[in-house]
Design a protein around this motif. Sequence first.
Motif, mmCIF file in Angstrom:
data_model
loop_
_atom_site.group_PDB
_atom_site.id
_atom_site.type_symbol
_atom_site.label_atom_id
_atom_site.label_comp_id
_atom_site.label_asym_id
_atom_site.label_seq_id
_atom_site.Cartn_x
_atom_site.Cartn_y
_atom_site.Cartn_z
ATOM 1 N N ILE A 118 0.837 -1.206 0.000
ATOM 2 C CA ILE A 118 0.000 0.000 0.000
ATOM 3 C C ILE A 118 0.867 1.250 0.000
ATOM 4 N N ALA A 119 1.924 1.244 0.810
ATOM 5 C CA ALA A 119 2.827 2.400 0.875
ATOM 6 C C ALA A 119 3.550 2.608 -0.444
ATOM 7 N N VAL A 120 4.041 1.526 -1.041
ATOM 8 C CA VAL A 120 4.746 1.633 -2.318
ATOM 9 C C VAL A 120 3.805 2.162 -3.397
ATOM 10 N N GLY A 121 2.569 1.661 -3.418
ATOM 11 C CA GLY A 121 1.592 2.135 -4.400
ATOM 12 C C GLY A 121 1.248 3.599 -4.224
ATOM 13 N N ALA A 122 1.104 4.057 -2.980
ATOM 14 C CA ALA A 122 0.789 5.468 -2.713
ATOM 15 C C ALA A 122 1.927 6.365 -3.169
ATOM 16 N N LEU A 123 3.163 5.943 -2.967
ATOM 17 C CA LEU A 123 4.314 6.750 -3.385
ATOM 18 C C LEU A 123 4.453 6.780 -4.901
ATOM 19 N N GLN A 124 4.123 5.674 -5.566
ATOM 20 C CA GLN A 124 4.183 5.650 -7.028
ATOM 21 C C GLN A 124 3.206 6.640 -7.639
ATOM 22 N N GLU A 125 2.087 6.849 -6.983
ATOM 23 C CA GLU A 125 1.088 7.802 -7.481
ATOM 24 C C GLU A 125 1.597 9.237 -7.446
ATOM 25 N N VAL A 126 2.557 9.512 -6.591
ATOM 26 C CA VAL A 126 3.125 10.869 -6.532
ATOM 27 C C VAL A 126 4.504 10.915 -7.173
ATOM 28 N N GLY A 127 4.843 9.885 -7.947
ATOM 29 C CA GLY A 127 6.073 9.905 -8.723
ATOM 30 C C GLY A 127 7.309 9.385 -8.017
ATOM 31 N N ILE A 128 7.157 8.705 -6.879
ATOM 32 C CA ILE A 128 8.301 8.151 -6.141
ATOM 33 C C ILE A 128 8.278 6.637 -6.287
ATOM 34 N N TYR A 129 9.341 6.062 -6.877
ATOM 35 C CA TYR A 129 9.400 4.618 -7.095
ATOM 36 C C TYR A 129 10.341 3.998 -6.062
ATOM 37 N N ILE A 130 9.819 3.035 -5.314
ATOM 38 C CA ILE A 130 10.608 2.298 -4.326
ATOM 39 C C ILE A 130 10.815 0.880 -4.852
ATOM 40 N N SER A 131 12.060 0.519 -5.123
ATOM 41 C CA SER A 131 12.346 -0.810 -5.661
ATOM 42 C C SER A 131 12.338 -1.859 -4.556
ATOM 43 N N PHE A 132 12.405 -3.124 -4.989
ATOM 44 C CA PHE A 132 12.429 -4.233 -4.034
ATOM 45 C C PHE A 132 13.645 -4.128 -3.116
ATOM 46 N N THR A 133 14.793 -3.807 -3.692
ATOM 47 C CA THR A 133 16.021 -3.691 -2.890
ATOM 48 C C THR A 133 16.001 -2.448 -2.009
ATOM 49 N N ASP A 134 15.377 -1.375 -2.483
ATOM 50 C CA ASP A 134 15.233 -0.176 -1.645
ATOM 51 C C ASP A 134 14.477 -0.516 -0.367
ATOM 52 N N TRP A 135 13.388 -1.243 -0.551
ATOM 53 C CA TRP A 135 12.580 -1.588 0.630
ATOM 54 C C TRP A 135 13.351 -2.506 1.567
ATOM 55 N N MET A 136 14.085 -3.470 1.014
ATOM 56 C CA MET A 136 14.852 -4.365 1.862
ATOM 57 C C MET A 136 15.929 -3.606 2.639
ATOM 58 N N ALA A 137 16.480 -2.571 2.034
ATOM 59 C CA ALA A 137 17.476 -1.761 2.738
ATOM 60 C C ALA A 137 16.874 -1.097 3.966
ATOM 61 N N ILE A 138 15.570 -0.840 3.925
ATOM 62 C CA ILE A 138 14.879 -0.249 5.070
ATOM 63 C C ILE A 138 14.405 -1.332 6.030
ATOM 64 N N GLY A 139 13.708 -2.321 5.470
ATOM 65 C CA GLY A 139 13.009 -3.279 6.310
ATOM 66 C C GLY A 139 13.868 -4.367 6.912
ATOM 67 N N PHE A 140 14.838 -4.874 6.165
ATOM 68 C CA PHE A 140 15.615 -6.010 6.657
ATOM 69 C C PHE A 140 16.391 -5.689 7.940
ATOM 70 N N PRO A 141 17.115 -4.568 8.002
ATOM 71 C CA PRO A 141 17.812 -4.254 9.262
ATOM 72 C C PRO A 141 16.848 -4.094 10.434
ATOM 73 N N MET A 142 15.682 -3.502 10.172
ATOM 74 C CA MET A 142 14.699 -3.327 11.235
ATOM 75 C C MET A 142 14.207 -4.672 11.750
ATOM 76 N N VAL A 143 14.002 -5.629 10.832
ATOM 77 C CA VAL A 143 13.553 -6.963 11.231
ATOM 78 C C VAL A 143 14.592 -7.626 12.132
ATOM 79 N N ILE A 144 15.839 -7.629 11.695
ATOM 80 C CA ILE A 144 16.897 -8.308 12.442
ATOM 81 C C ILE A 144 17.051 -7.706 13.836
ATOM 82 N N ILE A 145 17.065 -6.389 13.913
ATOM 83 C CA ILE A 145 17.280 -5.727 15.210
ATOM 84 C C ILE A 145 16.097 -5.946 16.146
#
Length: 473
Positions: free
Chosen positions: A218-245
């Motif tokens: 949902i977040a990725v789709g909302a950002l795409q509507e305003v011209g911001i593209y978040i790739s799969f690796t971009d998201w993992m750079a955010i989410g993966f460290p948060m998961v581990i910690i």
Amino acid sequence: MRFFNDSRKTARRMYKKLHLNWLFNTSTFIGNLFIALIISYFFRRLGYGEAVDFVFLVSILSVGLWVTEAIPPFAVGILIISLLSFGFGTDYLLETKFPVELFTGTWTSNVIWLLLGGFFLAEGMRIAGLDRALFRFTVERFGNQEDKLLLGLMFTTAIASMVMSNTATTAMMITSVLPLVHTIGKSSPFSKAILTGIPAAASVGGVGTIIGSTPNAIAVGALQEVGIYISFTDWMAIGFPMVIILVYMFWYFLKSRLKLGEVRLNLDEILQPNQNTDKFKRRAVMITVSVTIIMWLTEYFHGLPVAATSAIPILFLTITQVIRAEHVRKLPWDTLMLVAGGLALGIAIVKVGLAEIVINEINALPISVLFVTIIFSVLAVLVSNVMSNTAAASILVPLAASLALPFGITGPIIVALSCSCAVLLPVSTPANAIAYSTGMMEQKDFRQGGIFFIILAPIFAFGTVMLWYLIAF
């Protein structure tokens, strides 16, 4: 002193003998209703309308009943659907009308079907002995010490949840540890630890990838509507460290709170392969599990909805006679009632505009956009504890995307990450509901973990996303 102790014991025996539990439950229910009516009376004076007031009353009453356990959680779910159907589906109470199917239809939602498919998979794995095989695999990698085994189970769950349904992951992992839980007993601290840690790890693990949790998409789709593209690796750079910690910190929290040490568990009997297991059934279950997981992982390519994919284990396991009618009767249907009620409450909150009212009031506060973003993240994890995290993200993410930059970019991601960390109640997430459905957990067992994530999840979500923004932009 001994006299008073004996008196208390005698009183407790008489209380149980006279079956007076109903008196306590009735008085607690009336007390919750009275408190909800008082709070709703003051809320009504704000003048938002009778429909909003009614849903607010139902929300306060439901949360109170879930917390105090005046009635079983599944009964609260039924009560929610009944009250909403009565209020909006008849002419006796409200002028505002909604189709009754809007609330009763939660029984056919994707979440319910996914839960049911997960239940069939879990039951099939139990019958075929694959739950023990999965448990043996984890023990071989992490050992049989309580603390290390807990860490292994939680990290295995979290990583699996990054690429498949949190619900399905929890169903398989919970099934794999149930033989151990039944052996050591539900009162054991280690039993509480794994039945709390696994669903929490599944929920938090979902933030690791875009496909791991619906709020992420949902977040990725909302950002795409305003011209911001978040790739799969971009998201993992955010989410993966948060998961581990977060998973590691929650493991340490459980280890410390429940005083888990280097006690070695006697797992010899549990780790022994079941020689009596039908080989045909094992193959049937393994094929069914593999096909179902592949279909869940490749949903983006084949486009089949979760409801359709979840029919695979129901169909295959019954055709092969792995699961029979007597097994189906023993499935935790009360959990589905609980989840359906929570979904119905979330729909009502959205439909009458109660959630939007709350957000608008927050936006009207005389504070900076920075603090509004922090409030969004805290509100996301709080609201997701009593309604679907998908519904919460659907409300909050578009509003967060309307904030001024840089928070118009970071806000939706922060909200999505926070929504997936709601684990306060059995109804907060299907993963919790699965752990609760084992009958080895009480509602209060989820509270400390829920508070842990309510405090830390928004902090880590905000910090991780802002750090990513500074580096990426």
